[in-house]
Scaffold this motif. Structure first.
Motif, PDB file in Angstrom:
ATOM      1  N   VAL A 170       0.828  -1.202   0.000  1.00 29.34           N
ATOM      2  CA  VAL A 170       0.000   0.000   0.000  1.00 29.34           C
ATOM      3  C   VAL A 170       0.865   1.257   0.000  1.00 29.34           C
ATOM      4  CG1 VAL A 170      -1.785   1.272   1.252  1.00 29.34           C
ATOM      5  CG2 VAL A 170      -1.896  -1.207   1.123  1.00 29.34           C
ATOM      6  N   THR A 171       2.021   1.209   0.652  1.00 27.19           N
ATOM      7  CA  THR A 171       2.911   2.366   0.709  1.00 27.19           C
ATOM      8  C   THR A 171       3.397   2.744  -0.684  1.00 27.19           C
ATOM      9  OG1 THR A 171       3.623   1.750   2.925  1.00 27.19           O
ATOM     10  CG2 THR A 171       5.039   3.279   1.720  1.00 27.19           C
ATOM     11  N   MET A 172       3.775   1.763  -1.486  1.00 30.50           N
ATOM     12  CA  MET A 172       4.260   2.047  -2.841  1.00 30.50           C
ATOM     13  C   MET A 172       3.138   2.588  -3.722  1.00 30.50           C
ATOM     14  SD  MET A 172       7.458   1.592  -2.822  1.00 30.50           S
ATOM     15  CE  MET A 172       7.827   1.649  -4.550  1.00 30.50           C
ATOM     16  N   LEU A 173       1.935   2.030  -3.599  1.00 32.36           N
ATOM     17  CA  LEU A 173       0.804   2.533  -4.367  1.00 32.36           C
ATOM     18  C   LEU A 173       0.472   3.952  -3.937  1.00 32.36           C
ATOM     19  CD1 LEU A 173      -1.485   2.401  -6.371  1.00 32.36           C
ATOM     20  CD2 LEU A 173      -2.806   1.062  -4.693  1.00 32.36           C
ATOM     21  N   ALA A 174       0.445   4.227  -2.643  1.00 35.67           N
ATOM     22  CA  ALA A 174       0.161   5.576  -2.151  1.00 35.67           C
ATOM     23  C   ALA A 174       1.221   6.565  -2.627  1.00 35.67           C
ATOM     24  CB  ALA A 174       0.069   5.585  -0.629  1.00 35.67           C
ATOM     25  N   ARG A 175       2.468   6.136  -2.696  1.00 35.10           N
ATOM     26  CA  ARG A 175       3.541   7.004  -3.193  1.00 35.10           C
ATOM     27  C   ARG A 175       3.306   7.355  -4.668  1.00 35.10           C
ATOM     28  NH1 ARG A 175       8.813   4.477  -1.848  1.00 35.10           N
ATOM     29  NH2 ARG A 175       8.213   5.184   0.203  1.00 35.10           N
ATOM     30  N   ALA A 176       2.931   6.365  -5.470  1.00 33.54           N
ATOM     31  CA  ALA A 176       2.651   6.622  -6.891  1.00 33.54           C
ATOM     32  C   ALA A 176       1.435   7.534  -7.036  1.00 33.54           C
ATOM     33  CB  ALA A 176       2.427   5.313  -7.637  1.00 33.54           C
ATOM     34  N   LEU A 177       0.394   7.274  -6.265  1.00 33.81           N
ATOM     35  CA  LEU A 177      -0.795   8.134  -6.315  1.00 33.81           C
ATOM     36  C   LEU A 177      -0.448   9.566  -5.928  1.00 33.81           C
ATOM     37  CD1 LEU A 177      -3.263   5.598  -4.738  1.00 33.81           C
ATOM     38  CD2 LEU A 177      -3.604   6.695  -6.959  1.00 33.81           C
ATOM     39  N   GLY A 178       0.320   9.731  -4.872  1.00 30.18           N
ATOM     40  CA  GLY A 178       0.720  11.065  -4.431  1.00 30.18           C
ATOM     41  C   GLY A 178       1.594  11.784  -5.447  1.00 30.18           C
ATOM     42  N   THR A 179       2.484  11.048  -6.097  1.00 33.60           N
ATOM     43  CA  THR A 179       3.359  11.638  -7.107  1.00 33.60           C
ATOM     44  C   THR A 179       2.567  12.176  -8.282  1.00 33.60           C
ATOM     45  OG1 THR A 179       5.210  10.205  -6.516  1.00 33.60           O
ATOM     46  CG2 THR A 179       5.236  11.150  -8.743  1.00 33.60           C
ATOM     47  N   TRP A 180       1.614  11.403  -8.758  1.00 31.35           N
ATOM     48  CA  TRP A 180       0.880  11.778  -9.969  1.00 31.35           C
ATOM     49  C   TRP A 180      -0.383  12.564  -9.712  1.00 31.35           C
ATOM     50  CZ3 TRP A 180       3.385  11.843 -14.240  1.00 31.35           C
ATOM     51  CH2 TRP A 180       4.493  11.002 -14.382  1.00 31.35           C
ATOM     52  N   PHE A 181      -0.993  12.417  -8.535  1.00 30.11           N
ATOM     53  CA  PHE A 181      -2.312  12.994  -8.322  1.00 30.11           C
ATOM     54  C   PHE A 181      -2.442  13.826  -7.040  1.00 30.11           C
ATOM     55  CE2 PHE A 181      -2.433   9.063 -10.683  1.00 30.11           C
ATOM     56  CZ  PHE A 181      -2.796   9.585 -11.912  1.00 30.11           C
ATOM     57  N   GLY A 182      -1.327  14.149  -6.419  1.00 33.24           N
ATOM     58  CA  GLY A 182      -1.331  15.032  -5.262  1.00 33.24           C
ATOM     59  C   GLY A 182      -1.677  14.326  -3.967  1.00 33.24           C
ATOM     60  N   HIS A 183      -1.817  15.118  -2.929  1.00 37.96           N
ATOM     61  CA  HIS A 183      -2.102  14.592  -1.595  1.00 37.96           C
ATOM     62  C   HIS A 183      -3.510  14.010  -1.536  1.00 37.96           C
ATOM     63  CE1 HIS A 183       1.541  16.165   0.137  1.00 37.96           C
ATOM     64  NE2 HIS A 183       1.306  17.320  -0.468  1.00 37.96           N
TER      65      HIS A 183
END
Length: 74
Positions: free
Chosen positions: A59-72
């Motif tokens: 989940v941490t890696m997915l959240a990092r990708a989501l945050g990188t591309w789509f913000g907080h």
């Protein structure tokens, strides 16, 4: 808007995108063509993150990708 495609009954990947509702659509589709349990697609159609078939969701890696591309998350 991007999409998180989940395959092979991997709903936990889609569940992890809830905090990005409104920016990420979750689509569940059966397939035997893609060798992945889930994909996060950027708005331009490129893969931003992939969950290899048979691997546990990080989940941490997915959240990092989501945050990188789509913000907080909201």
């Amino acid at each position: 808007m991007c999409s998180c495609w989940t395959f092979a009954d991997r709903p936990e990947a889609g569940d992890a995108t809830v905090a990005w509702t409104g920016r990420v659509n979750t689509v569940t589709a059966p397939t035997d063509v893609v060798d992945a349990g889930a994909l996060l697609l950027r708005p331009d159609g490129l893969v931003a993150w992939a969950l290899p078939t048979g691997r546990d969701l990080d989940v941490t890696m997915l959240a990092r990708a989501l945050g990188t591309w789509f913000g907080h998350p909201v």
